[in-house]
Write a protein that holds these residues in place. Sequence first.
Motif, mmCIF file in Angstrom:
data_model
loop_
_atom_site.group_PDB
_atom_site.id
_atom_site.type_symbol
_atom_site.label_atom_id
_atom_site.label_comp_id
_atom_site.label_asym_id
_atom_site.label_seq_id
_atom_site.Cartn_x
_atom_site.Cartn_y
_atom_site.Cartn_z
ATOM 1 N N PHE A 198 54.576 -71.767 122.601
ATOM 2 C CA PHE A 198 53.301 -71.321 123.173
ATOM 3 C C PHE A 198 52.541 -72.486 123.792
ATOM 4 O O PHE A 198 52.872 -73.662 123.582
ATOM 5 N N GLY A 199 51.508 -72.159 124.556
ATOM 6 C CA GLY A 199 50.626 -73.163 125.121
ATOM 7 C C GLY A 199 49.474 -73.446 124.176
ATOM 8 O O GLY A 199 49.011 -72.558 123.450
ATOM 9 N N PHE A 200 48.999 -74.688 124.196
ATOM 10 C CA PHE A 200 47.966 -75.095 123.249
ATOM 11 C C PHE A 200 47.221 -76.287 123.824
ATOM 12 O O PHE A 200 47.821 -77.220 124.357
ATOM 13 N N GLY A 201 45.898 -76.263 123.750
ATOM 14 C CA GLY A 201 45.139 -77.393 124.251
ATOM 15 C C GLY A 201 43.654 -77.189 124.075
ATOM 16 O O GLY A 201 43.189 -76.145 123.593
ATOM 17 N N VAL A 202 42.898 -78.191 124.482
ATOM 18 C CA VAL A 202 41.445 -78.166 124.396
ATOM 19 C C VAL A 202 40.874 -78.087 125.801
ATOM 20 O O VAL A 202 41.297 -78.811 126.701
ATOM 21 N N ARG A 254 63.944 -64.688 126.781
ATOM 22 C CA ARG A 254 63.758 -63.381 127.424
ATOM 23 C C ARG A 254 62.816 -62.506 126.595
ATOM 24 O O ARG A 254 61.964 -61.792 127.138
ATOM 25 N N LYS A 255 62.947 -62.547 125.284
ATOM 26 C CA LYS A 255 62.048 -61.774 124.422
ATOM 27 C C LYS A 255 60.608 -62.272 124.559
ATOM 28 O O LYS A 255 59.664 -61.474 124.560
ATOM 29 N N LEU A 256 60.439 -63.584 124.685
ATOM 30 C CA LEU A 256 59.100 -64.129 124.885
ATOM 31 C C LEU A 256 58.560 -63.744 126.261
ATOM 32 O O LEU A 256 57.369 -63.435 126.415
ATOM 33 N N LEU A 287 55.733 -63.293 119.159
ATOM 34 C CA LEU A 287 56.263 -64.583 118.709
ATOM 35 C C LEU A 287 56.418 -64.606 117.196
ATOM 36 O O LEU A 287 57.452 -65.061 116.668
ATOM 37 N N ASP A 288 55.420 -64.114 116.507
ATOM 38 C CA ASP A 288 55.478 -64.104 115.047
ATOM 39 C C ASP A 288 56.659 -63.275 114.556
ATOM 40 O O ASP A 288 57.408 -63.698 113.663
ATOM 41 N N ASP A 289 56.828 -62.092 115.131
ATOM 42 C CA ASP A 289 57.965 -61.242 114.756
ATOM 43 C C ASP A 289 59.290 -61.935 115.063
ATOM 44 O O ASP A 289 60.244 -61.856 114.276
ATOM 45 N N LEU A 290 59.343 -62.607 116.193
ATOM 46 C CA LEU A 290 60.578 -63.262 116.627
ATOM 47 C C LEU A 290 60.962 -64.392 115.669
ATOM 48 O O LEU A 290 62.124 -64.506 115.257
ATOM 49 N N VAL A 291 59.990 -65.208 115.301
ATOM 50 C CA VAL A 291 60.277 -66.303 114.374
ATOM 51 C C VAL A 291 60.705 -65.762 113.013
ATOM 52 O O VAL A 291 61.603 -66.314 112.365
#
Length: 681
Positions: free
Chosen positions: A160-164, A235-237, A297-301
């Motif tokens: 995922f993307g993350f930043g300030v 692809r799922k993401l 994402l949570d389900d995938l992990v």
Amino acid sequence: MKLKFAHLILAGGVCLTASAFVSDSKDDPKPKKYIDPANMNNAVKPGDDFFEYANGAWVKNNPIPGKQTRWGAFQILGQENTDRVVAILKEATAPGQPKGSVKQRVGDMFASGMDSLAIEKLGYAPMKVDMERIAHIQSSDGVIVEATYERANAIASPFFGFGVGQDSKHPTVNIVSFGQGGTTLPDRDYYLNSDARTTKIQAAYKQYITTLFTLTGTDATTAAKNADVVFDIERKLAKAQLSRVEMRDPNKLYNKFSVVDFKKQTPHFNWVKLMPEMKAAGQDSVIVSNPGFFKTLDDLVGSTNVTDMKAYLSWGILKGLAPSLSSPYVIASFDFNSVLSGQKVQTPRYERLSSSIDGSMGDLLGQLYAEKYFKPAAKTYMIGLVNNLKVVLGDRIKRLDWMSDETKARALKKLSTFTVKIGYTDKWETYKGLTIERNDYAGNLRRIAQWRYNFNMAQLGKPVDRTRFGMTPPTVNASYSPNKNEITFPAGILQYPFFDFNADDAVNYGGIGAVIGHEMTHGFDDQGRQYDFDGSLHDWWTKDDADKFKARADKVVEQYNGYTVNDTLHVNGKLTLGENLADLGGVAVAYEAFKKTKQGQSKTKIDGLTPDQRFFLSFAQVWRGSARPETAAQLVVVDPHSPGRYRAYGAAVNMDAWYEAFDVKPGDKLYKKPEDRIRVW
């Protein structure tokens, strides 16, 4: 919002033209003809194909160089700036520079990247520790621990993307933002579509993954399996990602959660614990652009076996470092990218390095560039030109027949509060604490990445710094920031064909004048109009005015949807709407400002062209150029800008003055009836 894109009014109404500053620029070579008839195709009627009329001979006589994917005004100027930057870097590599100085750090970074013998000897050693650490993961919790470690140490950005950044509804405040990510190909459509072009790219991508894994010593069978696994996860993401058109809605992307509530959305990701580990401690709220993505994402992990997740994480390390490793990795990266872009020849190492240094240490390199190539007179001239165009845009807003006085007043307030940044920053970043070693290219890359990540995280708890420049000085571009309500013009774009002290007003207004008008109009395009004068995401329109705006914007969408690329691909009018609206407003504002100049009010011809013809041709030649078919097809999917061919006349066909200048009549292919010509700003 970047462009990918005069007359000076002083106090008391005294006007100066560019010639007032010619003495400051006589050391620079100037083209003899700013609108060169030799570049035009007079066999084509301007009303049938204005791009071909303005640029046909130039395009025919200037094929795309092998190392380029596009070739035109932007790329030529970009190459000139690259050559300048490379010369600066070579000069800075001279030994004996004071430790920690600007020249020492940029020079040693360049020298370390040019030491190909050392890089070849290392092979994939720079990533071995990371790959070994991933190999020891034994659970889904371990996957999350590793992903968090990679992010905090600026090794990779998995999932995922993350930043300030700025809180869109509280623009003085910095806040943590989470965004969709986790994929490699340029757009979600590359995973979801099944046409021949897309499947060819998918196959090349899987081969690329296989090749890189094989180079690290993975057996061929496992490497091929890893490619399928990585593609399937990505692809799922991709399925969970919003489309680029959906992401044009800033309100849709503004989803504020408490950290505790966000944790409830993703049972496997305990953000209360993970955020401090990612150096974002002490936060009670976050912005999540696509909450649904994080549920996927949570389900995938949670559901994907650990072996497959280890392959995915390993790929994240591989793809990030490959272009900086030994030649087999670099060649594999180029081979894949050539399928995407059509590029024929690898860009020389020294040019790749110059681009990397500009992108990662821009305020160091930029100081050297600005000192040598940007004259103060250009900044003075630009400030006056911007002020002139602000007056014109304000006058046009006042005259709008579709907007209420209430909304006009808010629009004029927003316009009056625009911040203008020209050339380069007034406060250079020093990169305090960043160490660059002449013999450690891989280490330099890691230290730069870590410094940049730490710097971004350090903005938490601080007010938004509105003095920061969004682009580096050599950049050939311009931008508008809705959150800061500012327009920016780096030094790199303030050159011919956009701007030249010696050029006549028609050329400068059709070039940089239209660029300035374009960026101003971004403040009122389909996205920018949703932000108020202080940069806050706030609806300041009456409903009736908003409906009238949308009706006009829909006509712009329809116009550009009708344009095609590579014969069959259609321009996405919704994706490109903001840029098309900005072109429409930018050219109109620049033309009205031009008509206030002495040349604009005359009929005197230069090289057989009237002032109005030179204005429109100047704008059209900014967009002269061509693209490889692969690149053109990719840009239709990912680029919010329309192809240059259509930018050359997409705005002009809605302006009465263009019809008059070139005697465009009914029956001409580009002709639009007066009542069908779109007028917004």
